[in-house]
Motif scaffolding. Sequence first.
Motif, PDB file in Angstrom:
ATOM      1  N   VAL A  49       0.861  -1.179   0.000  1.00 50.89           N
ATOM      2  CA  VAL A  49       0.000   0.000   0.000  1.00 50.89           C
ATOM      3  C   VAL A  49       0.898   1.231   0.000  1.00 50.89           C
ATOM      4  CG1 VAL A  49      -1.735   1.307   1.285  1.00 50.89           C
ATOM      5  CG2 VAL A  49      -1.833  -1.198   1.248  1.00 50.89           C
ATOM      6  N   SER A  50       0.610   2.180  -0.866  1.00 52.52           N
ATOM      7  CA  SER A  50       1.384   3.423  -0.924  1.00 52.52           C
ATOM      8  C   SER A  50       0.524   4.588  -0.467  1.00 52.52           C
ATOM      9  CB  SER A  50       1.883   3.681  -2.348  1.00 52.52           C
ATOM     10  OG  SER A  50       0.776   3.896  -3.213  1.00 52.52           O
ATOM     11  N   GLY A  51       1.186   5.639   0.021  1.00 55.84           N
ATOM     12  CA  GLY A  51       0.482   6.870   0.348  1.00 55.84           C
ATOM     13  C   GLY A  51       0.140   7.069   1.804  1.00 55.84           C
ATOM     14  N   MET A  52       0.504   6.107   2.669  1.00 58.84           N
ATOM     15  CA  MET A  52       0.232   6.282   4.092  1.00 58.84           C
ATOM     16  C   MET A  52       1.442   6.886   4.782  1.00 58.84           C
ATOM     17  SD  MET A  52      -1.874   2.858   5.236  1.00 58.84           S
ATOM     18  CE  MET A  52      -0.524   1.725   4.963  1.00 58.84           C
ATOM     19  N   GLU A  67     -15.431  -0.676   0.686  1.00 60.57           N
ATOM     20  CA  GLU A  67     -14.100  -0.061   0.590  1.00 60.57           C
ATOM     21  C   GLU A  67     -13.241  -0.501   1.770  1.00 60.57           C
ATOM     22  OE1 GLU A  67     -13.298   1.640  -2.096  1.00 60.57           O
ATOM     23  OE2 GLU A  67     -15.345   1.583  -2.840  1.00 60.57           O
ATOM     24  N   LEU A  68     -11.933  -0.648   1.526  1.00 65.36           N
ATOM     25  CA  LEU A  68     -10.994  -1.026   2.573  1.00 65.36           C
ATOM     26  C   LEU A  68     -10.454   0.224   3.254  1.00 65.36           C
ATOM     27  CD1 LEU A  68      -9.256  -3.166   4.042  1.00 65.36           C
ATOM     28  CD2 LEU A  68      -7.576  -2.899   2.197  1.00 65.36           C
ATOM     29  N   TYR A  69     -10.467   0.225   4.590  1.00 70.69           N
ATOM     30  CA  TYR A  69      -9.932   1.320   5.389  1.00 70.69           C
ATOM     31  C   TYR A  69      -8.822   0.790   6.286  1.00 70.69           C
ATOM     32  CZ  TYR A  69     -13.837   4.124   3.851  1.00 70.69           C
ATOM     33  OH  TYR A  69     -14.724   4.816   3.076  1.00 70.69           O
ATOM     34  N   ILE A  70      -7.754   1.593   6.437  1.00 70.10           N
ATOM     35  CA  ILE A  70      -6.608   1.233   7.270  1.00 70.10           C
ATOM     36  C   ILE A  70      -6.282   2.412   8.176  1.00 70.10           C
ATOM     37  CG2 ILE A  70      -4.145   0.668   7.277  1.00 70.10           C
ATOM     38  CD1 ILE A  70      -4.453  -0.652   4.614  1.00 70.10           C
ATOM     39  N   SER A  71      -5.919   2.102   9.425  1.00 71.77           N
ATOM     40  CA  SER A  71      -5.441   3.157  10.321  1.00 71.77           C
ATOM     41  C   SER A  71      -3.923   3.084  10.418  1.00 71.77           C
ATOM     42  CB  SER A  71      -6.067   3.031  11.717  1.00 71.77           C
ATOM     43  OG  SER A  71      -5.596   1.883  12.375  1.00 71.77           O
ATOM     44  N   THR A  72      -3.305   4.220  10.622  1.00 73.59           N
ATOM     45  CA  THR A  72      -1.859   4.304  10.748  1.00 73.59           C
ATOM     46  C   THR A  72      -1.518   5.407  11.743  1.00 73.59           C
ATOM     47  OG1 THR A  72       0.198   4.629   9.525  1.00 73.59           O
ATOM     48  CG2 THR A  72      -1.702   5.805   8.717  1.00 73.59           C
ATOM     49  N   GLU A  80      -8.425   5.392   3.162  1.00 68.40           N
ATOM     50  CA  GLU A  80      -9.183   4.514   2.272  1.00 68.40           C
ATOM     51  C   GLU A  80      -8.204   3.967   1.242  1.00 68.40           C
ATOM     52  OE1 GLU A  80     -12.889   4.655  -0.893  1.00 68.40           O
ATOM     53  OE2 GLU A  80     -12.625   6.304   0.527  1.00 68.40           O
ATOM     54  N   VAL A  81      -8.283   2.666   0.975  1.00 68.01           N
ATOM     55  CA  VAL A  81      -7.329   2.016   0.074  1.00 68.01           C
ATOM     56  C   VAL A  81      -8.044   1.505  -1.165  1.00 68.01           C
ATOM     57  CG1 VAL A  81      -5.666   0.139  -0.181  1.00 68.01           C
ATOM     58  CG2 VAL A  81      -5.852   1.353   1.995  1.00 68.01           C
ATOM     59  N   ASP A  82      -7.525   1.872  -2.327  1.00 67.92           N
ATOM     60  CA  ASP A  82      -8.005   1.357  -3.606  1.00 67.92           C
ATOM     61  C   ASP A  82      -7.316   0.010  -3.824  1.00 67.92           C
ATOM     62  OD1 ASP A  82      -8.311   0.664  -6.295  1.00 67.92           O
ATOM     63  OD2 ASP A  82      -8.284   2.747  -6.951  1.00 67.92           O
ATOM     64  N   LEU A  83      -8.061  -1.083  -3.781  1.00 68.24           N
ATOM     65  CA  LEU A  83      -7.450  -2.406  -3.912  1.00 68.24           C
ATOM     66  C   LEU A  83      -6.897  -2.681  -5.307  1.00 68.24           C
ATOM     67  CD1 LEU A  83      -9.790  -4.622  -1.725  1.00 68.24           C
ATOM     68  CD2 LEU A  83      -7.362  -4.122  -1.351  1.00 68.24           C
ATOM     69  N   ALA A  84      -7.381  -1.973  -6.316  1.00 64.86           N
ATOM     70  CA  ALA A  84      -6.863  -2.167  -7.671  1.00 64.86           C
ATOM     71  C   ALA A  84      -5.451  -1.613  -7.818  1.00 64.86           C
ATOM     72  CB  ALA A  84      -7.795  -1.529  -8.695  1.00 64.86           C
ATOM     73  N   THR A  85      -5.178  -0.492  -7.129  1.00 63.75           N
ATOM     74  CA  THR A  85      -3.870   0.161  -7.258  1.00 63.75           C
ATOM     75  C   THR A  85      -3.050   0.105  -5.970  1.00 63.75           C
ATOM     76  OG1 THR A  85      -4.739   2.311  -6.571  1.00 63.75           O
ATOM     77  CG2 THR A  85      -4.810   1.784  -8.946  1.00 63.75           C
ATOM     78  N   LEU A  86      -3.685  -0.272  -4.865  1.00 69.20           N
ATOM     79  CA  LEU A  86      -3.083  -0.263  -3.525  1.00 69.20           C
ATOM     80  C   LEU A  86      -2.623   1.133  -3.114  1.00 69.20           C
ATOM     81  CD1 LEU A  86      -1.164  -3.669  -3.366  1.00 69.20           C
ATOM     82  CD2 LEU A  86      -3.407  -3.075  -2.406  1.00 69.20           C
ATOM     83  N   ALA A  87      -3.302   2.149  -3.617  1.00 65.29           N
ATOM     84  CA  ALA A  87      -3.014   3.538  -3.238  1.00 65.29           C
ATOM     85  C   ALA A  87      -3.945   3.943  -2.104  1.00 65.29           C
ATOM     86  CB  ALA A  87      -3.204   4.468  -4.425  1.00 65.29           C
ATOM     87  N   THR A  89      -5.590   6.884   0.378  1.00 64.51           N
ATOM     88  CA  THR A  89      -5.970   8.294   0.409  1.00 64.51           C
ATOM     89  C   THR A  89      -6.478   8.623   1.805  1.00 64.51           C
ATOM     90  OG1 THR A  89      -6.661   8.161  -1.905  1.00 64.51           O
ATOM     91  CG2 THR A  89      -7.448  10.044  -0.632  1.00 64.51           C
ATOM     92  N   SER A  90      -5.941   9.686   2.394  1.00 66.36           N
ATOM     93  CA  SER A  90      -6.362  10.075   3.728  1.00 66.36           C
ATOM     94  C   SER A  90      -7.824  10.501   3.725  1.00 66.36           C
ATOM     95  CB  SER A  90      -5.493  11.224   4.243  1.00 66.36           C
ATOM     96  OG  SER A  90      -5.975  11.657   5.501  1.00 66.36           O
ATOM     97  N   THR A  91      -8.551  10.084   4.755  1.00 68.46           N
ATOM     98  CA  THR A  91      -9.937  10.513   4.914  1.00 68.46           C
ATOM     99  C   THR A  91     -10.004  11.826   5.696  1.00 68.46           C
ATOM    100  OG1 THR A  91     -10.231   9.352   7.015  1.00 68.46           O
ATOM    101  CG2 THR A  91     -10.753   8.123   4.973  1.00 68.46           C
TER     102      THR A  91
END
Length: 107
Positions: A49-52, A67-72, A80-87, A89-91
């Motif tokens: 995953v990129s962008g975190m 939609e997939l969500y990840i905390s960091t 929020e993570v786009d599973l097609a690109t693994l990018a 984006t901050s919510t």
Amino acid sequence: GEVTIPGFSQSTGNNCFAASGDGDLYMIRRTETYLIDPVGGSSTYLGNVSGMSGTDQGAGCTFHDGELYISTGPGHDLYEVDLATLAATSTGISLGDNIDALASPTP
């Protein structure tokens, strides 16, 4: 099944599992993303995953409305993570310190 991934520690820190509405099971280890076979335990590496930002990446994850969500962390920002690109984006949502799990109700 039993999932075995080289270099994977027994610690739950910076690791999370999330099941999609389609029944797919994902595991994120910091930024490494795997699709897990819940019956046989085999794993397929999908990429990173990129962008975190932050050091505690992959602290918690869940699916919500498909939609997939990840905390960091620190601060445990929600992405929020786009599973097609693994990018990722901050919510713009900060969950606060000491968050290491996420959950969402199923419809």
